[in-house]
Scaffold this active site. Structure first.
Site, PDB file in Angstrom:
ATOM      1  N   TYR A  50      57.557  12.747  -0.214  1.00 16.93           N
ATOM      2  CA  TYR A  50      57.000  13.059  -1.523  1.00 16.93           C
ATOM      3  C   TYR A  50      55.493  12.851  -1.550  1.00 16.93           C
ATOM      4  CZ  TYR A  50      61.705  12.780  -3.660  1.00 16.93           C
ATOM      5  OH  TYR A  50      63.003  12.970  -4.012  1.00 16.93           O
ATOM      6  N   LYS A  79      63.685  15.452   3.439  1.00 17.87           N
ATOM      7  CA  LYS A  79      64.038  15.936   2.107  1.00 17.87           C
ATOM      8  C   LYS A  79      62.757  16.395   1.422  1.00 17.87           C
ATOM      9  CE  LYS A  79      66.041  14.071  -2.196  1.00 17.87           C
ATOM     10  NZ  LYS A  79      65.026  14.082  -3.249  1.00 17.87           N
TER      11      LYS A  79
END
Lengths: 306, 306, 306, 306, 306
Positions: free
Chosen positions: B170, B204
């Site tokens: 992220y 991810k």
């Protein structure tokens, strides 16, 4: 809106390791009011607030007062820090279970970026014959990263030694102050979930306070929907999931409120209360009396099977 | 401009240690949709956002909901933190693989200098029978130095125990906010590469968002060339190289978008999806239905051989 | 003003431990151009700059490109971080020596107080069969104290395992910016000495840039005397003493500059070059061609005996 | 006002452990001028100031110059950091004792909150055959807490390995700047005592500078009484108590000052000098000559029995 | 308002481990004035204030002065830091018990966020034959979290080695300055309790100063009620509970005050005094004389049985 009642939670004891189960059962069934309830006596105010809390009842300044009260009035457990545990618990060893509180901070520095560092260890708790460990977690503090990492170590040691972990779940710090405040439903609900996610077996919560004025600064749905007080505490208890919930008391108030809060948390599926000043700021006979009433209220309103 | 398709990537499994290979194969072939795909159910929102995410579907507040869903709907794995893993996974042990997420942070403090500290360990994951470990890395945070050093410890333990490492990659913090933002193509592409370079086996990613307005603040070529959405996701997947990519979902959206994104990432050479709120914010039957559609989409669009 | 030529330096290999000597000899004599030279291929730009460096030559985005190039074009060694080393080196193990770069940082946060934290260890390098370890030291950063202490740990492990230590010696941060800047002769000369004093066996330097405008902010004699470019690089190489020096390249430039710099550093008593983008941002055949010319230049201008 | 003369101090050697005594005796009696004196050659300027100190005597840039000088001119010991110790000391092992300096910092960042972090260890010193360890302590720096804690580790290791500890006692940082400055009598006197209290066996001091203008910002009596230069150095030596004192030189000055300072510190009960630039910034024959004169001065003015 | 007299406190010795009991008995009964009293000689001013404290009595600059005084005048113990303990205590080993002070800081940096880091260890104390360990705890400092965590390590080692722990309990820092100040009744009372809660066996306190002007900034009841000086010290001693209290002296004052304070603390249930400058800033014969008077006062006013 319906919430699945916490009373329908699966058993906590069934997933605990033998060590945790052995110790937690002592608090829930062998000492105190029993029947799966928890009545804890905290005596950590000497650190958190200083001796000023002892002036209303001068006798309470000598820790003997609280230790004797915990043993004689029949508490599930007494929670204190290392100094008291080493110097006063020996005289009451085995007469009342001990929860060693492993971190703490004074009220002197501002709490904007609060962090409660450890001053004792799970190993100390094992050595002293304690049946649980207590940890204060400050949800939302700018130093929460250090907090959670420190809690990791405590939780790991609890897993290693089979020691139940009680988390004092307190929203704190500048960031929560601008999102509804430390006593808001949003904050307490978040703290309850967070404590469970971090591995708490028992979560200590303050009663959430509904206040439209400040709740509007919290995220939705807290800022948008209306909740009753009982719904709010119900949500908080549910957020702790399989972990047991005990309600804390705060500063001294009247008997009605004390017993009303006790009833509220039990009906919401909680497992008990941890009232300090509300008990030991009273003289001995008055203290014994309110303890009796709390016990009765607890046992009469048990809903959750631990 | 042509990018070498990620589908031409050499095999990941072939370079993994026996322990990693054994465990990752379970996720890719033995559980979930199989055929080398990954369909993961994340349940870390209780930490990252608090209980507010559970209000749209009250049943979801009890972690039982997600655990049962993961097991019964046939997921490749379920990802959660230590508290849920210890208190809810025992009832589903062996029925669905567990990814233990070892770090997390609440949304309360600002994320300008975000750092997600560890609250559990790879050793916890081994002890709990998990098949992978999850770690959130904040690309570009002013505290990224601490982050990468912390990740070093987790990665080393993964290597030691043969535990696959899934990195939640992220972009976050004040520095990325002024270079196109956390969702920009530049940021996500960088995060994908960074995660792989740091040792991720699975990465991810969020779907990159093309926005000429803010992309102009990113470095060239992101600020200068035009890219289609599919090129962008293709680049991101390629940047992760031999590591597998799963796309995350974010807040709840409509079915079309859910399935469209699933198709996109698979066609770009990704290996699957990790949708949380988009699934468990639905009632049981609706949840089961969308899961079925996601599965079908995954299997029908497999391009990458892991 | 005369400087004792670095070419008169005593032998480095003669004071190295057996482990360091064995490994460093591989780079100097068994692989690459040989004759005591070093031609290294760095592939750490994916961390330091992100994937943007790969757009000029899309094939370079797949690390296979650089690994194959290093092996087939006959490099002394390839330098990369843990992720690439674990996922791509296995296919080339033994075909080209590996330098494991143990720290790194992204370009996202400002570099005013730069610190490059470790993300892998010397033990990782040993485990992967690497022949050296790379470390980025930021001379003059406000966080240099943490940097040097971290480097201590890496250097100690290098001594323990007999692993040669290559230091990327980079002036960086707000303090050097006001004393002539990161590329100034003062800064690079200081960095060269510092790296050697901290235990480097090989020092990687940027070419110092003479700029009267900014050099006047550096201390004497840098601010007062005039130096030719060749004197400057000569001083920097001499400052590294018995440690070997390799010159780094920076962003892509023309062939003449590439080969000119190669000649310069060799004539100054350096041991080689470490050019990345200048090589792998070219298509395969062009890359092979320039590598051939670099090799020839290196071997033809050897002055220092390692 | 009378001060008990430091020359009346009890013996230091008599309270040292066998390891410390063995090693320190080598410096005091077996090497250098002997007769209980210390003549040390520091070569840590490459770290502390960068290569700029080597320009006045280009030959000094090659550490060979200082190492050969230390061995051939007959020094008590040579003090340097790990890089030089590993790469140059092997050729002179046993010919002159080695003091391994275990911490250092560059002059690039401002010294307002100076901290000199360790870059090598006492164990390195043992491994290299050193006879003492050097440590720079910054008295009064805002980071002094970290400094003293770091020093604790070094001192403990010195006790463990029987390694004499030489403390470079330097007042430094913003707080001392407003109390008279780093060279004031107050600051140096405090530093001398502090080093001894922290466990120094030998304390390296700068010559205190009396300056009514700035001394008035120091606490009483430094701000109120008048002291002669010889009284000031006498006090500083006395403050170090049983620890031995060596005077450092600073930047190059004329012979008269060099020898005058040498005489001063010896008459004050000091044990020797540690002059660097004042010696090795001279050409070989001049260096040899001044060294001879320093030796003679030391031996002729011995007052303290170690 | 009545406070349960500290003299009614249960025995401290009865709850101590054999090691702590053995050592503490030496101070209370075998050395010094005996009869359960403590007369300690602190010699840590060289660190805390620098050599300036030695000018009033030049002989005191040589630590021999205080060591000889402690031994010959018959002190319960002498408290100093590692340097003095290693270099001066050997000559007096066994003649007077040693309290090794394990942390300290200079007065140079401002004390707004004071933290006294450790410079020696409990293990050092054991090795040197010390009978207790001293630790300075700064109540209310913004860095108190680090302080308490550091104290945890010292306390644990004291428990492990059976070493009595003496805590110098000092309110300090910006936060206490705005709540009545470091010498206020509120601050000292809090510090007394805090030290006991952190595991002190003996607590060293300054005499609280009542000042309506500043006490109004403290919390209730300190800001609201009136207290006599003797009530204030009585409360502070009571706050330390089972831990023993010694009163510290501060800067030199007249005999009457010295002896009056001694009487006050003993009548309040304290166990003794720790006066430094008030004793050793006097010439030998005067020092011997005041020591005699202090001893007599202590023994004549014993109320607390340890």
């Amino acid at each position: 809106m319906e919430v699945k009642a916490a009373t329908e939670q699966k058993s906590l004891l069934s997933v605990l390791s033998p060590g945790k189960r052995t110790r937690l059962r002592r608090l829930l069934f062998e000492f105190g009011p029993g029947h799966g309830t928890l009545m804890m006596l905290p005596i950590d105010q000497g650190i958190e607030h200083g001796p000023r809390d002892f002036f209303p009842n001068p006798a309470s300044k000598d820790p003997e007062y609280q230790f004797r009260l915990a043993a004689e009035a029949g508490y599930s457990a007494l929670a204190c820090q290392i100094g008291l545990a080493e110097k006063y618990y020996p005289d009451y060893a085995g007469q009342v279970p001990l929860i060693l509180k492993v971190n703490g901070r004074t009220e002197v520095p501002p709490s904007d970026d609060a962090l409660s560092t450890t001053n004792s260890s799970v190993e100390d708790a094992v050595r002293l014959g304690a049946d649980a460990v207590g940890y204060t977690m400050y949800l939302g503090s700018p130093l929460q990263g250090d907090d959670l990492h420190q809690l990791k170590g405590v939780r790991e040691d609890c897993d290693r030694f089979g020691m139940p972990l009680v988390i004092w779940a307190y929203p704190r710090g500048s960031a929560i102050d601008v999102k509804g405040g430390r006593d808001s439903f949003y904050a307490i609900d978040y703290a309850a979930r967070m404590a469970m996610e971090m591995g708490a077996d028992v979560v200590k919560l303050n009663m959430p306070k509904l206040n439209p004025e400040t709740d509007k600064d919290a995220p939705a749905p807290y800022s948008e929907r209306e909740f009753t007080q009982q719904e709010a505490i119900g949500h908080c208890v549910a957020s702790a999931g399989r972990a047991l919930v005990v309600l804390s008391g705060g500063s001294k108030t009247d008997d009605e409120t004390v017993l009303g809060h006790t009833r509220s948390v039990m009906e919401a599926g909680g497992s008990g209360v941890i009232f300090g000043r509300n008990v030991w700021q009273r003289e001995w006979s008055e203290a014994i009396e309110i303890v009796g009433q709390i016990k009765e209220t607890l046992v009469n309103h048990v809903q959750r099977i631990p």
